[in-house]
Design a protein around this motif. Structure first.
Motif, PDB file in Angstrom:
ATOM      1  N   ARG A 118     162.443  -7.396  -1.766  1.00 32.91           N
ATOM      2  CA  ARG A 118     161.508  -8.342  -2.392  1.00 32.91           C
ATOM      3  C   ARG A 118     161.675  -9.742  -1.805  1.00 32.91           C
ATOM      4  O   ARG A 118     160.694 -10.425  -1.464  1.00 32.91           O
ATOM      5  CB  ARG A 118     161.723  -8.381  -3.909  1.00 32.91           C
ATOM      6  CG  ARG A 118     160.751  -9.337  -4.599  1.00 32.91           C
ATOM      7  CD  ARG A 118     161.027  -9.480  -6.080  1.00 32.91           C
ATOM      8  NE  ARG A 118     162.325 -10.116  -6.270  1.00 32.91           N
ATOM      9  CZ  ARG A 118     163.298  -9.641  -7.041  1.00 32.91           C
ATOM     10  NH1 ARG A 118     163.149  -8.523  -7.706  1.00 32.91           N
ATOM     11  NH2 ARG A 118     164.434 -10.286  -7.151  1.00 32.91           N
ATOM     12  N   HIS A 119     162.918 -10.165  -1.670  1.00 31.83           N
ATOM     13  CA  HIS A 119     163.207 -11.500  -1.140  1.00 31.83           C
ATOM     14  C   HIS A 119     162.639 -11.663   0.267  1.00 31.83           C
ATOM     15  O   HIS A 119     161.928 -12.631   0.551  1.00 31.83           O
ATOM     16  CB  HIS A 119     164.724 -11.720  -1.144  1.00 31.83           C
ATOM     17  CG  HIS A 119     165.176 -12.870  -0.319  1.00 31.83           C
ATOM     18  ND1 HIS A 119     164.917 -14.171  -0.650  1.00 31.83           N
ATOM     19  CD2 HIS A 119     165.874 -12.907   0.839  1.00 31.83           C
ATOM     20  CE1 HIS A 119     165.437 -14.971   0.276  1.00 31.83           C
ATOM     21  NE2 HIS A 119     166.018 -14.228   1.183  1.00 31.83           N
ATOM     22  N   GLN A 141     153.068  -6.723  -1.571  1.00 31.78           N
ATOM     23  CA  GLN A 141     153.523  -5.336  -1.690  1.00 31.78           C
ATOM     24  C   GLN A 141     152.503  -4.400  -1.046  1.00 31.78           C
ATOM     25  O   GLN A 141     152.880  -3.419  -0.399  1.00 31.78           O
ATOM     26  CB  GLN A 141     153.739  -4.966  -3.157  1.00 31.78           C
ATOM     27  CG  GLN A 141     154.916  -5.657  -3.777  1.00 31.78           C
ATOM     28  CD  GLN A 141     155.056  -5.381  -5.264  1.00 31.78           C
ATOM     29  OE1 GLN A 141     154.089  -5.042  -5.942  1.00 31.78           O
ATOM     30  NE2 GLN A 141     156.264  -5.546  -5.770  1.00 31.78           N
ATOM     31  N   GLN A 142     151.231  -4.712  -1.219  1.00 34.69           N
ATOM     32  CA  GLN A 142     150.163  -3.897  -0.636  1.00 34.69           C
ATOM     33  C   GLN A 142     150.280  -3.888   0.888  1.00 34.69           C
ATOM     34  O   GLN A 142     150.189  -2.824   1.516  1.00 34.69           O
ATOM     35  CB  GLN A 142     148.797  -4.461  -1.056  1.00 34.69           C
ATOM     36  CG  GLN A 142     147.614  -3.703  -0.491  1.00 34.69           C
ATOM     37  CD  GLN A 142     147.410  -2.356  -1.146  1.00 34.69           C
ATOM     38  OE1 GLN A 142     147.621  -2.209  -2.335  1.00 34.69           O
ATOM     39  NE2 GLN A 142     147.017  -1.373  -0.372  1.00 34.69           N
ATOM     40  N   GLN A 143     150.481  -5.051   1.483  1.00 35.05           N
ATOM     41  CA  GLN A 143     150.585  -5.127   2.940  1.00 35.05           C
ATOM     42  C   GLN A 143     151.799  -4.361   3.461  1.00 35.05           C
ATOM     43  O   GLN A 143     151.690  -3.621   4.447  1.00 35.05           O
ATOM     44  CB  GLN A 143     150.663  -6.591   3.385  1.00 35.05           C
ATOM     45  CG  GLN A 143     149.368  -7.348   3.172  1.00 35.05           C
ATOM     46  CD  GLN A 143     149.537  -8.852   3.311  1.00 35.05           C
ATOM     47  OE1 GLN A 143     150.577  -9.415   2.975  1.00 35.05           O
ATOM     48  NE2 GLN A 143     148.502  -9.510   3.808  1.00 35.05           N
ATOM     49  N   GLN A 185     154.979   2.238  -4.925  1.00 38.32           N
ATOM     50  CA  GLN A 185     156.290   2.696  -4.463  1.00 38.32           C
ATOM     51  C   GLN A 185     157.143   1.501  -4.030  1.00 38.32           C
ATOM     52  O   GLN A 185     158.344   1.465  -4.302  1.00 38.32           O
ATOM     53  CB  GLN A 185     156.139   3.683  -3.304  1.00 38.32           C
ATOM     54  CG  GLN A 185     157.445   4.309  -2.871  1.00 38.32           C
ATOM     55  CD  GLN A 185     158.101   5.099  -3.993  1.00 38.32           C
ATOM     56  OE1 GLN A 185     157.458   5.854  -4.701  1.00 38.32           O
ATOM     57  NE2 GLN A 185     159.392   4.918  -4.178  1.00 38.32           N
ATOM     58  N   ILE A 186     156.527   0.513  -3.404  1.00 42.08           N
ATOM     59  CA  ILE A 186     157.254  -0.717  -3.041  1.00 42.08           C
ATOM     60  C   ILE A 186     157.775  -1.373  -4.309  1.00 42.08           C
ATOM     61  O   ILE A 186     158.929  -1.821  -4.358  1.00 42.08           O
ATOM     62  CB  ILE A 186     156.351  -1.686  -2.247  1.00 42.08           C
ATOM     63  CG1 ILE A 186     155.892  -1.060  -0.920  1.00 42.08           C
ATOM     64  CG2 ILE A 186     157.068  -3.015  -2.014  1.00 42.08           C
ATOM     65  CD1 ILE A 186     156.988  -0.783   0.077  1.00 42.08           C
ATOM     66  N   GLN A 187     156.948  -1.419  -5.356  1.00 45.05           N
ATOM     67  CA  GLN A 187     157.385  -1.988  -6.640  1.00 45.05           C
ATOM     68  C   GLN A 187     158.618  -1.256  -7.161  1.00 45.05           C
ATOM     69  O   GLN A 187     159.574  -1.883  -7.617  1.00 45.05           O
ATOM     70  CB  GLN A 187     156.278  -1.867  -7.697  1.00 45.05           C
ATOM     71  CG  GLN A 187     155.150  -2.824  -7.543  1.00 45.05           C
ATOM     72  CD  GLN A 187     154.067  -2.601  -8.597  1.00 45.05           C
ATOM     73  OE1 GLN A 187     153.803  -1.469  -9.019  1.00 45.05           O
ATOM     74  NE2 GLN A 187     153.425  -3.687  -9.009  1.00 45.05           N
ATOM     75  N   LEU A 197     169.757 -16.213  -8.124  1.00 45.55           N
ATOM     76  CA  LEU A 197     168.894 -17.378  -7.982  1.00 45.55           C
ATOM     77  C   LEU A 197     167.575 -17.004  -7.313  1.00 45.55           C
ATOM     78  O   LEU A 197     166.522 -17.522  -7.665  1.00 45.55           O
ATOM     79  CB  LEU A 197     169.611 -18.465  -7.173  1.00 45.55           C
ATOM     80  CG  LEU A 197     168.831 -19.733  -6.893  1.00 45.55           C
ATOM     81  CD1 LEU A 197     168.495 -20.434  -8.201  1.00 45.55           C
ATOM     82  CD2 LEU A 197     169.613 -20.655  -5.984  1.00 45.55           C
ATOM     83  N   LEU A 198     167.636 -16.085  -6.364  1.00 45.55           N
ATOM     84  CA  LEU A 198     166.435 -15.732  -5.626  1.00 45.55           C
ATOM     85  C   LEU A 198     165.484 -14.838  -6.414  1.00 45.55           C
ATOM     86  O   LEU A 198     164.413 -14.523  -5.956  1.00 45.55           O
ATOM     87  CB  LEU A 198     166.814 -15.089  -4.294  1.00 45.55           C
ATOM     88  CG  LEU A 198     167.552 -16.048  -3.350  1.00 45.55           C
ATOM     89  CD1 LEU A 198     167.912 -15.345  -2.067  1.00 45.55           C
ATOM     90  CD2 LEU A 198     166.723 -17.292  -3.063  1.00 45.55           C
ATOM     91  N   ALA A 199     165.872 -14.427  -7.621  1.00 41.24           N
ATOM     92  CA  ALA A 199     164.948 -13.699  -8.483  1.00 41.24           C
ATOM     93  C   ALA A 199     163.963 -14.662  -9.134  1.00 41.24           C
ATOM     94  O   ALA A 199     162.917 -14.257  -9.626  1.00 41.24           O
ATOM     95  CB  ALA A 199     165.714 -12.929  -9.558  1.00 41.24           C
TER      96      ALA A 199
END
Length: 127
Positions: free
Chosen positions: A14-15, A24-26, A37-39, A92-94
């Protein structure tokens, strides 16, 4: 139950996806899967296979090892619930705002970025 390694790898996916400005689509289209599935990968709900991680790394232009950076071996032996709680507190990156700040920071030319970094360091010392 989510495994801590899967959660960590998902967060790194995700980061990196967010840092390169990809949806996510791309990413799903590039690697040949649906965005859902990426999710699931990004939340750690589904485990990423080695071949899929290879494809994702290629799409995001990072080595596969990128997804494991920052994961400490002792986390593997910790209780999964404790790890999940620690991730929520220490990741933090969330925070979308923090990611946006980092992305904007790296969009600044290097000389100006260094000056901004110095300013932020001085301001944080005062606070």
């Amino acid at each position: 139950m989510k495994h801590p390694v899967d959660v960590h790898v998902g967060k790194r996916i995700r980061h990196r996806r967010w840092m390169v400005g990809m949806t996510q689509q791309q990413l799903g289209e590039i690697v040949g899967i649906k965005f859902q599935q990426i999710q699931k990968y990004e939340t750690g709900m589904n485990r990423v296979s080695a071949s899929r991680l290879w494809d994702i790394a290629k799409a995001l232009q990072v080595p596969v090892s990128f997804f494991f950076e920052g994961y400490e071996a002792e986390t593997a032996t910790a209780d999964v619930a404790d790890v999940a709680e620690g991730d929520r507190q220490g990741d933090l990156l969330a925070d979308k705002e923090a990611l946006e700040l980092v992305r904007s920071y790296y969009a600044i030319p290097e000389a100006q970025r260094r000056r901004l970094f110095d300013l932020a360091r001085v301001l944080s010392d005062v606070a």
